[in-house]
Motif scaffolding. Structure first.
Motif, PDB file in Angstrom:
ATOM      1  N   GLU A  40       7.002  18.754   4.693  1.00  0.00           N
ATOM      2  CA  GLU A  40       6.482  20.138   4.568  1.00  0.00           C
ATOM      3  C   GLU A  40       7.348  21.096   3.314  1.00  0.00           C
ATOM      4  O   GLU A  40       8.199  20.576   3.131  1.00  0.00           O
ATOM      5  CB  GLU A  40       6.971  20.654   5.285  1.00  0.00           C
ATOM      6  CG  GLU A  40       6.164  19.801   6.625  1.00  0.00           C
ATOM      7  CD  GLU A  40       6.005  20.567   8.060  1.00  0.00           C
ATOM      8  OE1 GLU A  40       7.050  21.290   8.445  1.00  0.00           O
ATOM      9  OE2 GLU A  40       4.799  19.904   8.690  1.00  0.00           O
ATOM     10  N   GLU A  41       7.073  21.861   2.613  1.00  0.00           N
ATOM     11  CA  GLU A  41       7.728  22.105   2.227  1.00  0.00           C
ATOM     12  C   GLU A  41       8.997  23.225   2.315  1.00  0.00           C
ATOM     13  O   GLU A  41       9.894  23.068   2.100  1.00  0.00           O
ATOM     14  CB  GLU A  41       7.002  23.488   1.365  1.00  0.00           C
ATOM     15  CG  GLU A  41       5.568  23.240   0.182  1.00  0.00           C
ATOM     16  CD  GLU A  41       5.054  22.697   1.046  1.00  0.00           C
ATOM     17  OE1 GLU A  41       3.896  22.685   2.218  1.00  0.00           O
ATOM     18  OE2 GLU A  41       3.776  22.375  -0.571  1.00  0.00           O
ATOM     19  N   ALA A  87       0.609  19.911  -2.922  1.00  0.00           N
ATOM     20  CA  ALA A  87      -0.027  19.916  -3.776  1.00  0.00           C
ATOM     21  C   ALA A  87      -0.122  22.070  -3.469  1.00  0.00           C
ATOM     22  O   ALA A  87      -0.913  22.348  -4.129  1.00  0.00           O
ATOM     23  CB  ALA A  87      -1.402  19.508  -2.523  1.00  0.00           C
ATOM     24  N   GLU A  88       0.003  22.653  -2.268  1.00  0.00           N
ATOM     25  CA  GLU A  88      -0.270  23.757  -2.493  1.00  0.00           C
ATOM     26  C   GLU A  88       0.892  24.502  -2.712  1.00  0.00           C
ATOM     27  O   GLU A  88       0.762  26.075  -3.112  1.00  0.00           O
ATOM     28  CB  GLU A  88      -0.076  24.141  -0.684  1.00  0.00           C
ATOM     29  CG  GLU A  88      -0.808  23.959  -0.163  1.00  0.00           C
ATOM     30  CD  GLU A  88      -2.243  23.683  -0.620  1.00  0.00           C
ATOM     31  OE1 GLU A  88      -2.920  24.892  -1.117  1.00  0.00           O
ATOM     32  OE2 GLU A  88      -3.283  22.348  -0.027  1.00  0.00           O
ATOM     33  N   HIS A  90       4.941  26.084  -4.159  1.00  0.00           N
ATOM     34  CA  HIS A  90       6.278  26.465  -2.912  1.00  0.00           C
ATOM     35  C   HIS A  90       5.437  27.644  -2.025  1.00  0.00           C
ATOM     36  O   HIS A  90       5.533  28.579  -3.208  1.00  0.00           O
ATOM     37  CB  HIS A  90       6.731  26.771  -3.719  1.00  0.00           C
ATOM     38  CG  HIS A  90       7.816  25.599  -4.705  1.00  0.00           C
ATOM     39  ND1 HIS A  90       8.052  24.238  -3.937  1.00  0.00           N
ATOM     40  CD2 HIS A  90       7.353  25.184  -5.693  1.00  0.00           C
ATOM     41  CE1 HIS A  90       8.991  23.795  -4.555  1.00  0.00           C
ATOM     42  NE2 HIS A  90       9.161  24.072  -5.648  1.00  0.00           N
ATOM     43  N   THR A 108      -0.975  24.220 -14.793  1.00  0.00           N
ATOM     44  CA  THR A 108      -0.556  23.535 -13.340  1.00  0.00           C
ATOM     45  C   THR A 108      -0.993  21.979 -13.496  1.00  0.00           C
ATOM     46  O   THR A 108      -1.356  21.748 -13.726  1.00  0.00           O
ATOM     47  CB  THR A 108      -2.146  24.408 -13.046  1.00  0.00           C
ATOM     48  OG1 THR A 108      -2.123  25.710 -12.563  1.00  0.00           O
ATOM     49  CG2 THR A 108      -1.415  23.513 -10.459  1.00  0.00           C
ATOM     50  N   GLN A 110      -1.052  18.576 -10.677  1.00  0.00           N
ATOM     51  CA  GLN A 110      -0.516  17.829 -10.125  1.00  0.00           C
ATOM     52  C   GLN A 110       0.734  17.347  -9.226  1.00  0.00           C
ATOM     53  O   GLN A 110       2.085  17.195 -10.827  1.00  0.00           O
ATOM     54  CB  GLN A 110      -1.875  16.705 -10.249  1.00  0.00           C
ATOM     55  CG  GLN A 110      -1.715  15.463  -8.909  1.00  0.00           C
ATOM     56  CD  GLN A 110      -0.972  14.835  -8.553  1.00  0.00           C
ATOM     57  OE1 GLN A 110      -0.069  14.547  -9.335  1.00  0.00           O
ATOM     58  NE2 GLN A 110      -1.275  15.002  -7.146  1.00  0.00           N
ATOM     59  N   HIS A 111       1.234  17.282  -8.252  1.00  0.00           N
ATOM     60  CA  HIS A 111       2.313  17.527  -8.392  1.00  0.00           C
ATOM     61  C   HIS A 111       2.805  16.100  -8.400  1.00  0.00           C
ATOM     62  O   HIS A 111       4.673  16.085  -8.632  1.00  0.00           O
ATOM     63  CB  HIS A 111       2.297  17.625  -6.672  1.00  0.00           C
ATOM     64  CG  HIS A 111       2.100  17.088  -5.623  1.00  0.00           C
ATOM     65  ND1 HIS A 111       0.470  17.140  -5.274  1.00  0.00           N
ATOM     66  CD2 HIS A 111       2.449  16.393  -4.588  1.00  0.00           C
ATOM     67  CE1 HIS A 111       0.492  16.288  -4.388  1.00  0.00           C
ATOM     68  NE2 HIS A 111       1.177  15.647  -3.733  1.00  0.00           N
TER      69      HIS A 111
END
Length: 137
Positions: A40-41, A87-88, A90, A108, A110-111
């Motif tokens: 998770e971030e 994907a969301e 930061h 943008t 893709q991560h």
């Protein structure tokens, strides 16, 4: 300089996974590199504690390769952590905790692709610093 890359999630796409492995191995010929994956971030900043924090964000500053090289040179002798969101993107707290907000492109990305592009650019800068012909402006 000691490099740490912290990314949300392991690359699942085959091209990204193979590219990350390839460039991580290349980078390690020039500088110590740690690669961490978190779920998770909110786990990003704790993994970057004690490091200069470079957060990848589409709203960050765009650098040329030469300017990116100068930025890294300014961190010589320090530990530097690059934080790659999921994907969301930061959360605001991660952006506020950054020493540098870095945009890899005005697009943008893709991560997983962003992680791969970051590693390729780190490799490019390290070979540039070493005087190798990999970088051709």
């Amino acid at each position: 300089m000691r490099l740490r890359v912290v990314a949300v999630g392991r690359p699942r796409l085959a091209y990204a996974r193979l590219g990350v492995e390839e460039y991580a191995a290349r980078i390690r010929r020039y500088a110590p590199l740690e690669l961490f994956y978190v779920r998770e971030e909110r786990e990003l900043l704790p993994k970057a504690e004690g490091h200069r924090r470079v957060v990848l964000d589409e709203r960050g500053k765009l650098f040329t390769t030469e300017a990116f090289s100068r930025l890294l040179r300014s961190f010589e002798g320090e530990r530097v952590a690059f934080l790659v969101g999921g994907a969301e993107g930061h959360p605001e707290a991660v952006r506020r905790g950054a020493d540098v907000l870095l945009a890899l492109s005005p697009l943008t990305l893709q991560h997983e692709l962003a992680l791969l592009v970051l590693l390729e650019q780190l490799y490019r800068v390290l070979t540039l610093r070493a005087g190798h012909p990999y970088h051709r402006p």
